[in-house]
Design an enzyme around this catalytic site. Structure first.
Site, short mmCIF file in Angstrom:
data_model
loop_
_atom_site.label_atom_id
_atom_site.label_comp_id
_atom_site.label_asym_id
_atom_site.label_seq_id
_atom_site.Cartn_x
_atom_site.Cartn_y
_atom_site.Cartn_z
CD GLN A 278 3.31 5.62 2.65
OE1 GLN A 278 2.31 5.13 2.14
NE2 GLN A 278 4.26 4.89 3.19
N GLY B 266 0.83 -1.20 0.00
CA GLY B 266 0.00 0.00 0.00
C GLY B 266 0.87 1.25 0.00
CG LEU C 152 6.71 0.86 1.41
CD1 LEU C 152 6.13 1.18 0.05
CD2 LEU C 152 7.84 -0.14 1.29
ZN ZN Z 1 2.56 3.11 5.70
#
Ligand code: ZN
Length: 184
Positions: A51, A46, A108
């Site tokens: 991000q 995901g 991540l």
């Molecule tokens: Zn995350």
């Protein structure tokens, strides 16, 4: 090299709230494509727009695709495509939650750190798809957990923010130290 830069803790963009997508325009196709490529490359299941430094309420998910790391052969593009099952969520909103489940999560944006997080077991979600159409989705298991994790990103919340304050302090110190070490 991944297509887009993935921001990592403590980058401030991860602590900011993403704004609603006003109109789902064609221009989002490219962003979604780049986000998917970045997610698959990482690899991750995901990725929220925060991000990659975009403060808009957009998330990509694929909990079905796992690349076999040990497979030395060059990937067959047709086969690879068949294994992929990307979900694109624009302006997602959880409208129903049921039960609770504890899963070991990673992110991540929080490299080399995993921890158990408690979340709702089943959820129902309202969102817009890439064509701007209103949709609903029921999810449970890993998909439910992944959606809740990604929606947290849109609120500027990381999974480590959901840990007890002691665990959270430990995690943050460790991550900041690791980051200082790697930039030297
Ligand atoms: Zn995350």
């Amino acid at each position: 090299m991944p297509k887009l830069k993935i921001y990592t803790f403590p980058d401030t963009v991860l602590a900011q709230k993403a704004l609603p997508v006003q109109r789902v325009e064609k221009s989002y196709y490219q962003l979604v494509e780049d986000m998917l490529e970045t997610m698959y490359e990482a690899p991750g299941i995901g990725l929220a727009a925060n991000q990659v430094g975009v403060l808009e309420r957009l998330v990509v998910i694929d909990v079905d695709y796992t690349r076999d790391e040990d497979d030395e052969r060059a990937p067959d593009p047709d086969l690879e495509m068949k294994k992929k099952n990307p979900i694109i969520l624009i302006n997602p909103e959880i409208i129903y939650r049921e039960g609770s489940t504890i899963t070991r999560e990673g992110c991540l944006s929080v490299p080399d750190f995993r921890s158990e997080v408690k979340r709702a077991d089943k959820i129902k979600l309202r969102f817009q798809n890439i064509d701007g159409l209103e949709k609903e989705l029921s999810a449970e298991g890993i998909l439910s957990v992944c959606i809740q994790h990604e929606l947290d990103h849109l609120e500027g919340t990381l999974f480590i923010d959901r840990l007890s304050s002691l665990k959270k302090d430990f995690a943050k110190k460790k991550l900041i130290k690791a980051r200082r070490g790697s930039s030297r």
